[in-house]
Scaffold this motif. Structure first.
Motif, mmCIF file in Angstrom:
data_model
loop_
_atom_site.group_PDB
_atom_site.id
_atom_site.type_symbol
_atom_site.label_atom_id
_atom_site.label_comp_id
_atom_site.label_asym_id
_atom_site.label_seq_id
_atom_site.Cartn_x
_atom_site.Cartn_y
_atom_site.Cartn_z
ATOM 1 N N GLN A 1 7.233 88.097 38.055
ATOM 2 C CA GLN A 1 5.590 89.525 38.721
ATOM 3 C C GLN A 1 5.722 88.452 40.352
ATOM 4 N N SER A 2 5.464 87.355 40.499
ATOM 5 C CA SER A 2 4.618 87.066 41.988
ATOM 6 C C SER A 2 5.251 87.575 43.466
ATOM 7 N N SER A 3 6.705 87.413 43.043
ATOM 8 C CA SER A 3 7.426 87.938 44.117
ATOM 9 C C SER A 3 7.642 89.401 43.458
ATOM 10 N N LEU A 4 7.208 90.106 42.727
ATOM 11 C CA LEU A 4 6.517 91.445 42.659
ATOM 12 C C LEU A 4 5.905 92.306 43.594
ATOM 13 N N TYR A 5 4.695 91.071 43.572
ATOM 14 C CA TYR A 5 3.458 91.597 43.862
ATOM 15 C C TYR A 5 3.348 91.299 45.924
ATOM 16 N N TYR A 6 4.746 90.429 46.029
ATOM 17 C CA TYR A 6 5.195 90.556 47.724
ATOM 18 C C TYR A 6 5.351 92.251 48.267
ATOM 19 N N TYR A 7 5.413 93.171 47.503
ATOM 20 C CA TYR A 7 5.672 94.407 47.433
ATOM 21 C C TYR A 7 5.096 95.468 47.422
ATOM 22 N N TYR A 8 4.646 95.358 46.086
ATOM 23 C CA TYR A 8 3.499 96.367 46.011
ATOM 24 C C TYR A 8 2.130 95.174 45.296
ATOM 25 N N LYS A 9 0.735 96.249 45.901
ATOM 26 C CA LYS A 9 -0.473 95.419 45.810
ATOM 27 C C LYS A 9 -1.243 94.735 44.142
ATOM 28 N N SER A 10 -0.230 96.789 43.118
ATOM 29 C CA SER A 10 -0.964 96.189 42.107
ATOM 30 C C SER A 10 0.323 97.443 41.695
ATOM 31 N N LYS A 11 -0.322 97.453 39.671
ATOM 32 C CA LYS A 11 0.178 98.323 39.275
ATOM 33 C C LYS A 11 0.268 99.774 39.804
#
Length: 194
Positions: free
Chosen positions: A42-52
């Motif tokens: 999930q933390s890696s995902l926030y590298y690409y996107y600010k939020s859902k």
């Protein structure tokens, strides 16, 4: 060198996220599920996107921006009004019927956007309508269109295309090009004068 790879990676992420949101619904899809589907934390995902919500906005906004650029190019060209209409109808049909996941998001999830993001999309939708009206106005001025209310004609076409998410299958017997040709035929033969 790594920049094009990142762009390609983000496009692939967007495709997967669009599919999840379209199939399960934005609110029913968790960040954990998205990360798992993409094979990352999930933390890696926030590298690409600010939020859902940022994911949803980027999916809808990029689809609208891309299609709007093409529609504007057609509308501002020197083509005759009849040809502009045919090209806009054909492109719009192929674009949105061809990417049904994003089409579902555009139709079903726009109210899930923040008020600021929703306002941006509403403004772009109004711009679409103005461009379409412009072509219809040209046709009316040239006496090439029946006396049909422009609002009714515009939303009849948008409804025809957007409803394809309920019945059209890209892997079915009718290809996207053929579908676009049919929609152009159905729509224009009903509004052009003889």
């Amino acid at each position: 060198m790594s920049r094009p790879k990142n762009i390609q990676k983000i496009k692939e992420f967007d495709r997967v996220i669009a599919r999840l949101f379209a199939r399960k619904g934005y609110h029913s899809t968790s960040i954990r599920e998205i990360a798992r589907e993409l094979g990352m934390t999930q933390s890696s995902l926030y590298y690409y996107y600010k939020s859902k919500e940022d994911m949803l906005f980027r999916l809808i906004n990029s689809a609208v921006d891309e299609s709007l650029a093409t529609v504007e190019k057609i509308c501002f060209s020197d083509l005759p009004a009849e040809e502009k209409l045919k090209q806009v109808l054909g492109f719009y049909t192929q674009y949105f019927a061809g990417d049904q996941d994003r089409e579902i998001l555009l139709l079903n999830e726009i109210n899930s956007l923040s008020p600021e993001h929703r306002a941006i999309q509403i403004q772009k939708e109004r711009h679409y309508v103005q461009l379409f009206y412009g072509i219809l106005r040209e046709l009316t001025e040239q006496r090439k269109m029946k006396p049909i209310n422009h609002t009714v004609a515009t939303f009849a076409f948008f409804g025809m295309v957007h409803y394809t998410v309920k019945w059209y299958h890209t892997d079915g017997s009718i290809g996207l090009g053929e579908l676009a040709d049919m929609f152009v035929e159905i729509f224009t033969k009903g509004i052009f004068t003889r």
